[in-house]
Design a protein around this motif. Structure first.
Motif, PDB file in Angstrom:
ATOM      1  N   ARG A 147      -8.581   1.103   6.091  1.00  0.00           N
ATOM      2  CA  ARG A 147      -7.743   2.218   5.644  1.00  0.00           C
ATOM      3  C   ARG A 147      -7.338   3.113   6.812  1.00  0.00           C
ATOM      4  NH1 ARG A 147      -7.724   3.450  -0.035  1.00  0.00           N
ATOM      5  NH2 ARG A 147      -6.536   5.287   0.584  1.00  0.00           N
ATOM      6  N   ALA A 148      -8.203   3.205   7.817  1.00  0.00           N
ATOM      7  CA  ALA A 148      -7.895   4.041   8.985  1.00  0.00           C
ATOM      8  C   ALA A 148      -6.698   3.508   9.773  1.00  0.00           C
ATOM      9  CB  ALA A 148      -9.118   4.138   9.893  1.00  0.00           C
ATOM     10  N   ASP A 149      -6.358   2.230   9.602  1.00  0.00           N
ATOM     11  CA  ASP A 149      -5.222   1.628  10.306  1.00  0.00           C
ATOM     12  C   ASP A 149      -3.893   1.838   9.577  1.00  0.00           C
ATOM     13  OD1 ASP A 149      -6.944   0.409  12.266  1.00  0.00           O
ATOM     14  OD2 ASP A 149      -7.386  -1.188  10.818  1.00  0.00           O
ATOM     15  N   PHE A 150      -3.940   2.390   8.370  1.00  0.00           N
ATOM     16  CA  PHE A 150      -2.766   2.361   7.500  1.00  0.00           C
ATOM     17  C   PHE A 150      -1.537   3.010   8.132  1.00  0.00           C
ATOM     18  CE2 PHE A 150      -0.003   4.059   4.173  1.00  0.00           C
ATOM     19  CZ  PHE A 150       0.251   2.903   3.443  1.00  0.00           C
ATOM     20  N   ASP A 151      -1.693   4.161   8.776  1.00  0.00           N
ATOM     21  CA  ASP A 151      -0.527   4.862   9.316  1.00  0.00           C
ATOM     22  C   ASP A 151       0.183   4.055  10.397  1.00  0.00           C
ATOM     23  OD1 ASP A 151      -0.970   6.946   7.607  1.00  0.00           O
ATOM     24  OD2 ASP A 151      -1.904   8.263   9.094  1.00  0.00           O
ATOM     25  N   ASP A 152      -0.538   3.189  11.093  1.00  0.00           N
ATOM     26  CA  ASP A 152       0.086   2.307  12.084  1.00  0.00           C
ATOM     27  C   ASP A 152       0.556   1.004  11.456  1.00  0.00           C
ATOM     28  OD1 ASP A 152      -0.422   3.830  14.613  1.00  0.00           O
ATOM     29  OD2 ASP A 152      -2.500   3.562  13.992  1.00  0.00           O
ATOM     30  N   LEU A 153      -0.193   0.527  10.465  1.00  0.00           N
ATOM     31  CA  LEU A 153       0.121  -0.760   9.854  1.00  0.00           C
ATOM     32  C   LEU A 153       1.335  -0.689   8.944  1.00  0.00           C
ATOM     33  CD1 LEU A 153      -0.548  -3.704   9.131  1.00  0.00           C
ATOM     34  CD2 LEU A 153      -2.219  -2.842   7.473  1.00  0.00           C
ATOM     35  N   TYR A 154       1.452   0.365   8.155  1.00  0.00           N
ATOM     36  CA  TYR A 154       2.524   0.417   7.163  1.00  0.00           C
ATOM     37  C   TYR A 154       3.922   0.302   7.798  1.00  0.00           C
ATOM     38  CZ  TYR A 154       5.481   1.829   3.290  1.00  0.00           C
ATOM     39  OH  TYR A 154       6.458   1.863   2.336  1.00  0.00           O
ATOM     40  N   PRO A 155       4.237   1.049   8.875  1.00  0.00           N
ATOM     41  CA  PRO A 155       5.570   0.876   9.480  1.00  0.00           C
ATOM     42  C   PRO A 155       5.812  -0.552   9.977  1.00  0.00           C
ATOM     43  CG  PRO A 155       4.535   2.890  10.265  1.00  0.00           C
ATOM     44  CD  PRO A 155       3.476   2.125   9.521  1.00  0.00           C
ATOM     45  N   ALA A 156       4.767  -1.223  10.458  1.00  0.00           N
ATOM     46  CA  ALA A 156       4.929  -2.611  10.896  1.00  0.00           C
ATOM     47  C   ALA A 156       5.223  -3.522   9.712  1.00  0.00           C
ATOM     48  CB  ALA A 156       3.672  -3.077  11.625  1.00  0.00           C
ATOM     49  N   GLY A 173      13.685   3.338  -4.106  1.00  0.00           N
ATOM     50  CA  GLY A 173      12.449   3.997  -4.503  1.00  0.00           C
ATOM     51  C   GLY A 173      11.236   3.093  -4.527  1.00  0.00           C
ATOM     52  N   GLY A 174      11.307   1.960  -3.808  1.00  0.00           N
ATOM     53  CA  GLY A 174      10.198   1.011  -3.831  1.00  0.00           C
ATOM     54  C   GLY A 174       9.066   1.317  -2.878  1.00  0.00           C
ATOM     55  N   GLY A 175       9.174   2.418  -2.145  1.00  0.00           N
ATOM     56  CA  GLY A 175       8.166   2.727  -1.136  1.00  0.00           C
ATOM     57  C   GLY A 175       6.767   2.883  -1.698  1.00  0.00           C
ATOM     58  N   GLU A 176       6.642   3.574  -2.808  1.00  0.00           N
ATOM     59  CA  GLU A 176       5.313   3.821  -3.368  1.00  0.00           C
ATOM     60  C   GLU A 176       4.646   2.511  -3.776  1.00  0.00           C
ATOM     61  OE1 GLU A 176       3.208   6.326  -7.033  1.00  0.00           O
ATOM     62  OE2 GLU A 176       5.256   6.809  -6.403  1.00  0.00           O
ATOM     63  N   LEU A 177       5.413   1.613  -4.393  1.00  0.00           N
ATOM     64  CA  LEU A 177       4.867   0.322  -4.810  1.00  0.00           C
ATOM     65  C   LEU A 177       4.474  -0.511  -3.597  1.00  0.00           C
ATOM     66  CD1 LEU A 177       4.280  -1.514  -7.234  1.00  0.00           C
ATOM     67  CD2 LEU A 177       6.606  -2.410  -7.011  1.00  0.00           C
ATOM     68  N   TYR A 178       5.282  -0.458  -2.549  1.00  0.00           N
ATOM     69  CA  TYR A 178       4.986  -1.253  -1.358  1.00  0.00           C
ATOM     70  C   TYR A 178       3.765  -0.703  -0.626  1.00  0.00           C
ATOM     71  CZ  TYR A 178       5.873  -4.267   2.653  1.00  0.00           C
ATOM     72  OH  TYR A 178       5.758  -5.225   3.638  1.00  0.00           O
ATOM     73  N   ARG A 179       3.646   0.603  -0.577  1.00  0.00           N
ATOM     74  CA  ARG A 179       2.456   1.202   0.029  1.00  0.00           C
ATOM     75  C   ARG A 179       1.195   0.765  -0.727  1.00  0.00           C
ATOM     76  NH1 ARG A 179       3.250   5.839   3.302  1.00  0.00           N
ATOM     77  NH2 ARG A 179       1.273   6.720   2.599  1.00  0.00           N
ATOM     78  N   ALA A 180       1.288   0.730  -2.050  1.00  0.00           N
ATOM     79  CA  ALA A 180       0.144   0.306  -2.862  1.00  0.00           C
ATOM     80  C   ALA A 180      -0.210  -1.147  -2.568  1.00  0.00           C
ATOM     81  CB  ALA A 180       0.457   0.488  -4.338  1.00  0.00           C
ATOM     82  N   ILE A 186      -5.399  -4.520   2.224  1.00  0.00           N
ATOM     83  CA  ILE A 186      -6.470  -4.007   3.080  1.00  0.00           C
ATOM     84  C   ILE A 186      -7.799  -4.032   2.335  1.00  0.00           C
ATOM     85  CG2 ILE A 186      -7.356  -1.940   4.245  1.00  0.00           C
ATOM     86  CD1 ILE A 186      -4.436  -1.179   4.857  1.00  0.00           C
ATOM     87  N   SER A 187      -7.787  -3.539   1.093  1.00  0.00           N
ATOM     88  CA  SER A 187      -9.031  -3.441   0.320  1.00  0.00           C
ATOM     89  C   SER A 187      -9.624  -4.813   0.015  1.00  0.00           C
ATOM     90  CB  SER A 187      -8.791  -2.662  -0.980  1.00  0.00           C
ATOM     91  OG  SER A 187      -7.973  -3.393  -1.874  1.00  0.00           O
ATOM     92  N   ARG A 188      -8.773  -5.834  -0.092  1.00  0.00           N
ATOM     93  CA  ARG A 188      -9.258  -7.190  -0.361  1.00  0.00           C
ATOM     94  C   ARG A 188      -9.776  -7.894   0.883  1.00  0.00           C
ATOM     95  NH1 ARG A 188      -4.401  -9.523  -4.234  1.00  0.00           N
ATOM     96  NH2 ARG A 188      -5.082  -8.515  -6.160  1.00  0.00           N
ATOM     97  N   ALA A 204      -0.787  -9.753  10.241  1.00  0.00           N
ATOM     98  CA  ALA A 204      -0.505 -10.819   9.280  1.00  0.00           C
ATOM     99  C   ALA A 204      -1.362 -10.557   8.050  1.00  0.00           C
ATOM    100  CB  ALA A 204      -0.815 -12.193   9.864  1.00  0.00           C
ATOM    101  N   GLU A 205      -0.975 -11.152   6.929  1.00  0.00           N
ATOM    102  CA  GLU A 205      -1.726 -10.980   5.683  1.00  0.00           C
ATOM    103  C   GLU A 205      -1.899 -12.302   4.957  1.00  0.00           C
ATOM    104  OE1 GLU A 205       0.580  -7.545   6.751  1.00  0.00           O
ATOM    105  OE2 GLU A 205       1.505  -8.935   5.317  1.00  0.00           O
ATOM    106  N   VAL A 206      -2.901 -12.343   4.102  1.00  0.00           N
ATOM    107  CA  VAL A 206      -3.025 -13.406   3.097  1.00  0.00           C
ATOM    108  C   VAL A 206      -2.254 -12.936   1.872  1.00  0.00           C
ATOM    109  CG1 VAL A 206      -4.600 -14.604   1.535  1.00  0.00           C
ATOM    110  CG2 VAL A 206      -5.241 -14.250   3.929  1.00  0.00           C
ATOM    111  N   ALA A 207      -1.311 -13.739   1.423  1.00  0.00           N
ATOM    112  CA  ALA A 207      -0.516 -13.388   0.238  1.00  0.00           C
ATOM    113  C   ALA A 207      -1.228 -13.762  -1.053  1.00  0.00           C
ATOM    114  CB  ALA A 207       0.833 -14.094   0.297  1.00  0.00           C
TER     115      ALA A 207
END
Length: 281
Positions: A147-156, A173-180, A186-188, A204-207
């Motif tokens: 969670r501490a990485d979020f502010d750097d990760l989200y723009p990427a 208006g999809g920003g809130e859903l995408y942030r979630a 991250i939580s997974r 990178a992420e696991v989808a």
């Protein structure tokens, strides 16, 4: 009693075992469908849509996920055309048609005249798999994000999505859903990053994942650091962690025009096993 047209009806929890048997025919290609079934038990309220099944002689022979994404599953071209005819009775409700190229093409050819002009069509997307150790040394600085990485990760994540899809995930208006969604990954433990001197340079992420495979998405290297091997060693690290801790095989699909990405994946040891296609609205 649900009526069936061309042997097709919506599936539900009672069909879960038959559906998982169907996806097991090619569990890596079908990882998205397998994941969705296991996490929702095919309950429409959790699916946010439906899964249609096509039955022949009492056997489930093909299926089609119909949510935000429409995905033919274990479908022949004939199956895909049958699903498309059903889709025509309700109009387009999906934003993306994606999956193995042959059934996607058959489906699209059936609905194209009615569904309108798509925003983009990508007909050659190599589907690649790594089922063993990576062929290059993993980057030891790649780790799971927090969670501490979020502010750097989200723009990427936004930059990657916009570059890949052609529109921002925040549009309309999809920003809130995408942030979630980013926070959920991250939580997974499905989000991976590499920082250098406090700056995020790779992610990178696991989808989605099943007991058989995990699918990687969102591979991104900041533009001014491309061509240095960050994607190659970064993906080796991601694949190594995923194979040890999430699923035994790692898959992804890539646009045929993205030669640098495809070359990086091949250096890691990924090999093409199928061809996907995507139609975006």
């Amino acid at each position: 009693m649900l009526t069936m047209r061309q042997g097709i009806r919506p599936l539900g929890p009672a069909d879960l075992d038959a559906f998982l048997e169907l996806t097991s025919g090619d569990p890596v290609v079908n990882v998205f469908a397998d994941y969705r079934a296991r996490t929702t038990s095919l309950e429409p309220r959790w699916l946010g849509g439906e899964v249609w099944g096509r039955w022949v002689g009492g056997d489930l022979v093909a299926a089609c996920h119909v949510g935000a994404n429409l995905v033919p599953i274990a479908a022949t071209e004939e199956d895909a055309r049958a699903f498309a005819e059903r889709a025509l009775t309700r109009g387009r409700t999906v934003s993306t048609l994606v999956g193995p190229a042959a059934p996607v093409r058959a489906f699209w050819d059936t609905v194209a005249a009615s569904w309108g002009r798509p925003r983009e069509q990508r007909w050659v997307q190599p589907h690649m798999v790594l089922a063993g150790p990576p062929a290059v040394e993993p980057d030891g600085l790649v780790r799971r994000s927090t969670r501490a990485d979020f502010d750097d990760l989200y723009p990427a994540c936004v930059a990657m999505y916009t570059e890949e899809v052609g529109v921002s995930p925040e549009i309309g208006g999809g920003g809130e859903l995408y942030r979630a969604r980013v926070l959920q990954l991250i939580s997974r433990g499905w989000s991976f990053v590499r920082f250098e001197e406090g700056r995020l340079v790779f992610k990178a992420e696991v989808a989605c994942a099943s007991p058989y495979a995990a699918q990687i998405q969102g591979v991104f290297v900041v533009p001014d650091r491309r061509g240095e091997g960050l994607a190659t060693r970064g993906m080796a690290a991601v694949a190594d962690i995923v194979r040890r801790e999430i699923a035994p095989a790692v898959s992804l699909y890539v646009n045929d025009w993205n030669a640098p990405a495809k070359a990086a994946y091949e250096r890691v040891g990924f090999r093409q096993t199928a061809t996907f296609a995507t139609v975006m609205f």
